[in-house]
Design a protein around this motif. Structure first.
Motif, PDB file in Angstrom:
ATOM      1  N   UNK A   1       0.776  -1.231   0.000  1.00 30.47           N
ATOM      2  CA  UNK A   1       0.000   0.000   0.000  1.00 30.47           C
ATOM      3  C   UNK A   1       0.805   1.278   0.000  1.00 30.47           C
TER       4      UNK A   1
ATOM      5  N   UNK B   1     -11.432  -1.625   0.252  1.00 27.21           N
ATOM      6  CA  UNK B   1     -11.889  -0.539  -0.612  1.00 27.21           C
ATOM      7  C   UNK B   1     -13.411  -0.449  -0.695  1.00 27.21           C
TER       8      UNK B   1
ATOM      9  N   UNK C   1     -12.890   3.719   0.266  1.00 28.01           N
ATOM     10  CA  UNK C   1     -12.708   4.690  -0.822  1.00 28.01           C
ATOM     11  C   UNK C   1     -13.349   4.331  -2.150  1.00 28.01           C
ATOM     12  N   UNK C   2     -13.628   3.061  -2.411  1.00 30.50           N
ATOM     13  CA  UNK C   2     -14.180   2.727  -3.724  1.00 30.50           C
ATOM     14  C   UNK C   2     -15.709   2.764  -3.745  1.00 30.50           C
TER      15      UNK C   2
ATOM     16  N   UNK D   1      -5.559  -3.836   3.385  1.00 33.62           N
ATOM     17  CA  UNK D   1      -4.344  -4.257   2.673  1.00 33.62           C
ATOM     18  C   UNK D   1      -3.659  -3.086   1.991  1.00 33.62           C
ATOM     19  N   UNK D   2      -4.417  -2.189   1.362  1.00 30.97           N
ATOM     20  CA  UNK D   2      -3.794  -1.077   0.646  1.00 30.97           C
ATOM     21  C   UNK D   2      -3.827   0.209   1.468  1.00 30.97           C
ATOM     22  N   UNK D   3      -4.954   0.491   2.121  1.00 34.40           N
ATOM     23  CA  UNK D   3      -5.036   1.665   2.975  1.00 34.40           C
ATOM     24  C   UNK D   3      -4.418   1.309   4.327  1.00 34.40           C
ATOM     25  N   UNK D   4      -4.081   2.320   5.109  1.00 28.80           N
ATOM     26  CA  UNK D   4      -3.484   2.064   6.407  1.00 28.80           C
ATOM     27  C   UNK D   4      -4.566   1.646   7.399  1.00 28.80           C
TER      28      UNK D   4
ATOM     29  N   UNK E   1       0.424  -2.200  -5.784  1.00 30.08           N
ATOM     30  CA  UNK E   1      -0.337  -1.260  -4.961  1.00 30.08           C
ATOM     31  C   UNK E   1      -1.400  -0.499  -5.749  1.00 30.08           C
ATOM     32  N   UNK E   2      -1.182  -0.324  -6.997  1.00 32.17           N
ATOM     33  CA  UNK E   2      -2.092   0.439  -7.870  1.00 32.17           C
ATOM     34  C   UNK E   2      -2.564   1.729  -7.230  1.00 32.17           C
TER      35      UNK E   2
ATOM     36  N   UNK F   1      -7.937   2.369  -9.631  1.00 35.91           N
ATOM     37  CA  UNK F   1      -9.258   1.963 -10.117  1.00 35.91           C
ATOM     38  C   UNK F   1     -10.245   3.120 -10.022  1.00 35.91           C
ATOM     39  N   UNK F   2     -10.133   3.910  -8.959  1.00 33.91           N
ATOM     40  CA  UNK F   2     -11.044   5.040  -8.855  1.00 33.91           C
ATOM     41  C   UNK F   2     -10.724   6.097  -9.909  1.00 33.91           C
TER      42      UNK F   2
ATOM     43  N   UNK G   1      -5.088   4.476  -5.695  1.00 32.50           N
ATOM     44  CA  UNK G   1      -6.423   4.108  -6.149  1.00 32.50           C
ATOM     45  C   UNK G   1      -6.609   4.307  -7.649  1.00 32.50           C
TER      46      UNK G   1
ATOM     47  N   UNK H   1       0.013   3.119  -3.115  1.00 34.50           N
ATOM     48  CA  UNK H   1      -1.389   3.054  -3.521  1.00 34.50           C
ATOM     49  C   UNK H   1      -1.905   4.435  -3.893  1.00 34.50           C
TER      50      UNK H   1
END
Lengths: 390, 223
Positions: free
Chosen positions: A63, B160, B184-185, B174-177, A389-390, A70-71, A68, A66
């Motif tokens: 992460x 997400x 967020x998604x 996993x991606x965010x803290x 991480x994308x 995708x967003x 986002x 990261x």
């Protein structure tokens, strides 16, 4: 890192990493390898629990890169995502372009002209060669062969990047493919230059192989280390050279016949043991097969347009529906999943990242080995953090 | 590979009451999918993996999709009795009015699984599960016990989209803290007002920085 941040609930039936017991002497040491460890190829952390030199637990932490992706893809039009796909796996921007273009072409039923298909195959195979060469170079670098093998690989990679630059205008951020073809046509001079570079590649692979294949240090440090079993590899969704090194014959170029891969003769190299050496060897052999595909493709690149004249470029609004398109990228199965609701932006834009999913078994193949081998095992997976991480 | 209807029949024969629905895909690629009752997810997944004809041993892609609550307004004709003055006399008269009625169709979170077969080299078979709503009933069964490749991908969907996968062995962000709130998604996600402003704010940033400072002074946000 506090020990409480690492927790794994035991669950019956799932294909979990083996539990390794400490031998009971001395204390366990918990080390955060990364996020700025030079061997992590970017910013990535492994929380490792060590019993002496032995790894008894390993949790990857992601992460740091990261953003986002995708967003971003859902907030802008279909075409505007194309340059962003370059930034996923920044070693292989052209295969990223292809995977995304393929998913959108499936969504709208768009045909691709013959010449563009040939150019796509040529560029994808060149990408594969430079990716595999650099991966092997980095692996050797981490093994302690400082500089030399990596420089040999980068010398060849530079030649290929020069070709990319003269065709697309950029070495790494190519942004070359479009829905229904390619952005610009290749000149006869470019085809000729590519033939010249490709004719020099076999001697590079020979040279590379002569230096490395029977090297005693390489064999001692790679053989029997980081062994992955084929049934776990399939169950964990491993793809690309890492899957084939375990002996599973699954190459999406052969399975899906996307593009025009069914016109070329090539073999799928397979490993036997699933260790680091097999992963290295599969990449070496894949470079040879790619050269063979390139020779066949470059023999007769047909004339014609590189863009389907009927392709809709302005006001591009796919009808409602969804599609999943995937290709065999150098690192594994790269897929794009798109849902359209009829608007100019995708309703859902998903990247299936081979780098992230190939790390699923990182703990399994590292457990029980020495901490110095973790660096090599990780290097043999071949990841790029921009894609993880994308 | 069998058609979706045949797969649906096979699932219904093997797992009674699985409630399989075919979701057709109008795109030219026509990758139709199967919507399955979340209660039976693990049983259906095990069937799909172990069935000899299907042998879907390779779970390629797991992802989430968010569908917002939909406000549906429809026009209805209603007849009411209204007091009215007719020829100077108060009377109760029937009157037909057109009225717009609104109701909310609850949104849901969806988990989508793309399955392939390495053994038989076919696919994709697309399986979807839907949560009851997107606020308090967001649990779906985890398929990590069936396919290990769901481990990180379900964690990502949890991170997400906020789908809670029950039975997942290690469900963390996993991606965010870890301290991050919100998902967020989601389609209705609003960026938090807590990012660091530029040291020398100007134009639009200056305006936002001033608004932010006012909020901090009023005690609406902590930082």
């Amino acid at each position: 890192v506090s020990a409480s941040s690492i927790k794994t609930e035991k669950l019956a039936g799932w294909n979990r990493p083996p539990v390794i017991e400490s031998d009971g002497e001395g204390e366990l040491l918990e080390v955060a390898m990364g996020p700025h460890h030079p061997s992590t190829h970017g910013v990535f952390r492994m929380d490792v629990v060590l019993d002496g030199e032995r790894v008894i637990k390993l949790k990857p932490v992601f992460g740091y890169l990261h953003r986002n992706h995708e967003q971003l893809g859902e907030r802008q039009s279909y075409l505007a995502s194309m340059p962003y796909t370059d930034r996923l796996d920044y070693f292989c921007s052209l295969t990223n372009n292809w995977a995304y273009a393929l998913a959108v072409e499936k969504l709208v039923g768009q045909a691709v002209p013959e010449r563009a298909e040939y150019l796509r195959v040529i560029l994808a195979e060149l990408t594969r060669i430079q990716n595999h060469a650099s991966t092997i170079g980095f692996l050797l670098q981490e093994m302690g062969a400082s500089g030399t093998p990596l420089m040999y690989a980068f010398r060849e990679r530079e030649k290929i990047l020069d070709l990319f630059e003269s065709l697309t205008g950029s070495r790494m951020m190519c942004n070359y493919m479009r829905f229904g073809g390619c952005r610009v046509d290749a000149s006869p001079a470019w085809i000729e230059a590519t033939r010249k570079v490709v004719s020099g590649l076999p001697s590079f692979v020979d040279e590379f192989e002569n230096f490395l294949m029977t090297n005693e240090i390489l064999m001692a440090r790679c053989q029997g280390i980081g062994v992955l079993k084929p049934d776990l590899a399939v169950n964990a969704g491993i793809s690309g050279p890492m899957l084939r090194a375990t002996g599973v014959n699954y190459d999406i170029r052969k399975v899906d016949h996307y593009g025009i891969y069914d016109r070329f003769k090539f073999r799928v190299p397979l490993g036997d043991h699933g260790d680091i050496y097999d992963r290295y060897m599969v990449r070496m052999l894949e470079m040879r097969e790619s050269i063979s595909i390139l020779n066949q493709a470059l023999k007769d690149v047909p004339a014609g347009p590189v863009m389907d004249p009927k392709a809709k470029i302005r006001n591009f609004r796919p009808k409602a529906g969804e599609s999943y398109g995937r290709i065999e990228a150098p690192k594994g199965e790269l897929g794009f999943y798109l849902i359209s609701d009829g608007s100019p932006n995708p309703y859902r834009y998903r990247v299936r990242p081979p780098s992230l999913i190939n790390l699923t078994v990182l703990e399994d193949i590292c457990l029980g080995s020495n901490v110095a081998d973790v660096v090599l095992i990780f290097g043999s997976v071949d990841i790029v953090l921009g894609e993880v991480d994308r | 590979l069998k058609s979706v209807e045949e797969i649906k029949a096979a699932i219904e024969a093997a797992v009674p009451g699985a409630g399989v629905k075919v979701i057709s895909n109008p795109a030219p690629i026509a990758q139709h999918s199967l919507l399955i009752d979340a209660q039976h997810a693990v049983a259906v997944a095990e069937f799909l993996r172990d069935d000899e004809d299907l042998a879907l041993d390779y779970l390629s892609n797991v992802t989430g999709v968010d569908y917002l609550d939909k406000e549906i307004s429809e026009k209805v004709k209603v007849t009411r009795q209204v007091p009215k003055e007719v020829d100077g006399v108060q009377q109760i008269v029937d009157e037909t009015v057109e009225e717009t009625r609104k109701h909310v169709e609850p949104g849901y979170l969806e988990a989508v699984y793309h399955l392939f077969s390495v053994a038989k080299k076919h696919g994709p078979v697309i399986v979807r599960f839907r949560s009851a709503n997107r606020s308090d009933q967001v649990e779906l069964p985890s398929l990590t016990p069936v396919w290990r490749s769901a481990e990180f991908q379900e964690r990502e969907v949890f991170d997400l989209f906020g789908i809670v996968f029950t039975g997942h062995p290690d469900l963390r962000r996993i991606l965010m803290w870890d301290e991050f709130k919100d998902y967020p998604m989601r389609r209705d996600y609003v960026e938090p007002d807590d990012f660091e402003y530029e040291p020398t704010p100007h134009d639009d940033v200056l305006k936002r920085a001033q608004e932010h400072k006012a909020k901090v002074a009023a005690g609406e946000v902590s930082q």
